[in-house]
Design a protein around this motif. Structure first.
Motif, PDB file in Angstrom:
ATOM      1  N   UNK A 161       5.336  -4.293   4.889  1.00 17.24           N
ATOM      2  CA  UNK A 161       5.672  -2.870   4.822  1.00 17.24           C
ATOM      3  C   UNK A 161       7.002  -2.664   4.099  1.00 17.24           C
ATOM      4  N   UNK A 162       7.974  -3.516   4.400  1.00 19.40           N
ATOM      5  CA  UNK A 162       9.269  -3.421   3.722  1.00 19.40           C
ATOM      6  C   UNK A 162       9.102  -3.682   2.223  1.00 19.40           C
ATOM      7  N   UNK A 163       8.271  -4.655   1.866  1.00 23.12           N
ATOM      8  CA  UNK A 163       8.043  -4.955   0.448  1.00 23.12           C
ATOM      9  C   UNK A 163       7.341  -3.795  -0.254  1.00 23.12           C
ATOM     10  N   UNK A 164       6.437  -3.106   0.457  1.00 26.95           N
ATOM     11  CA  UNK A 164       5.813  -1.914  -0.112  1.00 26.95           C
ATOM     12  C   UNK A 164       6.857  -0.836  -0.379  1.00 26.95           C
ATOM     13  N   UNK A 211       0.301   4.329  -6.624  1.00 25.08           N
ATOM     14  CA  UNK A 211       1.600   3.683  -6.794  1.00 25.08           C
ATOM     15  C   UNK A 211       2.668   4.523  -6.119  1.00 25.08           C
ATOM     16  N   UNK A 212       2.555   5.850  -6.253  1.00 22.13           N
ATOM     17  CA  UNK A 212       3.527   6.744  -5.621  1.00 22.13           C
ATOM     18  C   UNK A 212       3.369   6.749  -4.109  1.00 22.13           C
ATOM     19  N   UNK A 213       2.162   6.451  -3.602  1.00 22.55           N
ATOM     20  CA  UNK A 213       1.927   6.454  -2.157  1.00 22.55           C
ATOM     21  C   UNK A 213       2.430   5.187  -1.483  1.00 22.55           C
ATOM     22  N   UNK A 214       2.806   4.195  -2.270  1.00 19.98           N
ATOM     23  CA  UNK A 214       3.231   2.913  -1.710  1.00 19.98           C
ATOM     24  C   UNK A 214       4.304   3.082  -0.643  1.00 19.98           C
ATOM     25  N   UNK A 215       5.353   3.845  -0.987  1.00 20.62           N
ATOM     26  CA  UNK A 215       6.503   3.972  -0.092  1.00 20.62           C
ATOM     27  C   UNK A 215       6.094   4.636   1.221  1.00 20.62           C
TER      28      UNK A 215
END
Length: 561
Positions: A430-433, A483-487
């Protein structure tokens, strides 16, 4: 499969000396032939390939001084390909944006790999004009300036596994390999080597456009034997040159789309010290295959850690991540998806296209993403006979790796016992995302852990069956930029993991683990509708957990009072 590879005419395929793009095209064409496909290579007549060569000009333009307008010849190449397009199942261009207009008006599926930089203002205009043309990036970093392009996949370059190999020599110098130009910053490599007191050998090409730069800025820095310029070298000389290097210095001063020299060094087991520009963080694994640094001072400091790196492990990571066979198989996934998409279009709109075949562009909707079940099928197809490593799995799954691994861990965490380890791994992912990693990164001992292929095949086969069933109802809806939803996905999974690990109630792990699984499934299948529902469920669950914690704290305070 009948595949056309369309190369630029600037260099022969492969190039006699320098030429990264042409070298990659050569390796790709040969690997596709080795995998049993019928490949025609449109290139200069002095090219050498195992594919069927269609000579579009007698010799490479760099060697033909009579040609003053190369664009005219490339326009001719495009027309030759268009006239033969019906002979192929798919057309693969390596000519930047040149084919976009012409080939969007014909029915044969086509794709373009973009090999260069995309951060110039005029690139915004091109990709705004052709937002639905299917394009492949050679790194995730290459995409950043034009996120609205029709990206369908990132495929890192690969080279033949035995082309460059470690040689039994004692490393005694730093190496610089490639091209002498301002963006390659050989002057900074010289500065680093002198600060470290280590000799530097420079094997590089000097283009005509960079001759003045070399004469005015670089020649005065060449002080043999401390700084030695040995000129341009060929593939046959690279193994000994790179194997003899303590490290390859790559002080890149521009947004490098890939950097072929980085994997050439890795193939020889040579660590890389590279500046954090462009694709470098995707290729160089900091502390494993080299060091990613910010400036000259950090590069000098990083040399102290070179002795801790294993040249054998560096070679192993090359074999896992950057072989031509891996590259070719990833392109085959792209080709098949484009062919299947065109077949779906044909079945859905045969009558419309029979009347209006020439009235609209070929590609009016963004090419579909590759379903996860098909990605897993390709992984199983590529797996070696005996074992695979965790690192190989993550690099092969690539952009699907986060979703598929998180889905697996989420389902594993639903079991009454044993949810702690999956929960901790989920927290790390999750942190890496959140920080924008392209694929999960784990410690070296995890990445190199060997897994029996038979077990992977067994588990993968079951997963494919389940995913195919789920993909009947879970599929791309409510399109969003994932890609924008990753965070957002990373933040919510991190919160759910905290609930999973910190709630001391029997079976309290089931609800957060199920929601994590739903988010992961929505993320990997790019289903905006399911993702919205899953995130809403996550917010409610986290809110309930927070309220319970707050109630416990308030109750404890009241009791103590």
């Amino acid at each position: 499969m009948r595949i056309a590879q369309i190369a630029p005419l600037t260099e022969a395929i492969p190039p006699k000396l320098y030429g990264g793009t042409e070298r990659v095209i050569s390796w790709l064409a040969d690997e596709l032939v080795a995998l049993g496909h019928d490949v025609v290579l449109f290139a200069s007549g002095d090219s050498q390939t195992s594919a069927n060569l269609e000579a579009c000009w007698p010799k490479a333009l760099r060697l033909d001084g009579s040609v003053r307008d190369p664009n005219a010849l490339h326009m001719s190449v495009l027309e030759q390909v268009r006239q033969r397009a019906h002979d192929f199942d798919v057309l693969h261009f390596h000519l930047d944006y040149y084919p976009f207009s012409l080939f969007s008006r014909q029915p044969t599926p086509f794709v373009t790999t973009l090999h260069g930089r995309l951060d110039l203002p005029e690139h915004q205009v091109v990709f705004a004009t052709f937002p639905f043309i299917p394009v492949v990036s050679i790194s995730d970093a290459q995409r950043r300036p034009v996120p609205g392009a029709g990206w369908i996949r990132t495929i890192h370059h690969g080279m033949p596994e035995r082309l460059l190999t470690p040689q039994p020599v004692t490393p005694a110098y730093f190496a610089f390999l490639g091209r002498i130009s301002p963006e390659k910053a050989v002057d900074q490599a010289i500065w680093i080597a002198k600060r470290c007191g280590v000799p530097l050998k420079i094997a590089a090409k000097i283009d005509a456009v960079d001759r003045d730069y070399f004469e005015s800025e670089i020649r005065k820095l060449l002080t043999p034997p401390d700084v030695e310029y040995i000129g341009e070298i060929n593939d046959g000389e690279k193994s000994s040159f790179l194997s003899g290097a303590i490290a390859l210095l790559a002080p890149i001063a521009w947004p490098e789309p890939f950097g072929l020299v980085l994997i050439e060094a890795m193939a020889c087991g040579t660590p890389v010290i590279a500046f954090n520009r462009g694709s470098v963080p995707e290729i160089v694994e900091d502390g494993l295959t080299g060091f990613v640094v910010g400036d000259e001072e950090e590069a000098v400091a990083a040399t102290d850690g070179l002795s801790r790196l294993s040249r054998g492990a560096i070679r192993q990571r090359f074999e896992e991540r950057f072989t031509a066979r891996r590259m070719a198989r990833e392109y085959l996934v792209v080709y098949r998806s484009l062919i299947e998409l065109e077949a779906l279009r044909d079945r859905a709109s045969t009558s419309y296209r029979s009347v209006h075949r020439d009235s609209r562009p070929h590609s009016q909707s963004r090419p579909r993403r590759i379903p996860s079940s098909r990605v897993l099928e390709e992984v199983i197809h590529q797996a070696s006979a005996e074992y695979v490593t965790v690192g190989w799995l993550t690099s092969t799954l690539h952009r699907h790796s986060f979703g598929i691994i998180m889905l697996s861990l989420g389902l594993l965490a639903t079991t009454p016992v044993g949810s702690t380890i999956p929960g901790l791994i989920l927290a790390v992912m999750a942190v890496q995302l959140i920080v924008g990693r392209g694929e999960p990164v784990f410690p070296h001992f995890v990445m190199t852990r060997r897994l029996p292929t038979k077990q992977i095949l067994r588990l993968g086969g079951r997963a494919i069956h389940v995913l195919k069933y789920l993909e009947k109802v879970v599929h791309p809806r409510w399109p969003i930029t994932f890609e924008a939803a990753k965070c957002a996905v990373g933040v919510m999974i991190l919160l759910l993991t905290a609930v999973l690990l910190l709630t001391p109630v029997p079976l309290s792990n089931v609800a957060p683990a199920m929601v994590i699984s739903l988010i992961s499934l929505a993320y990997v299948e790019e289903d905006g509708l399911l993702l919205s529902v899953a995130l809403l469920a996550a917010i409610i669950l986290v809110g309930i957990a927070a309220a319970a914690v707050w109630g416990t704290i308030v109750g404890a305070v009241l009791i103590s009072a």
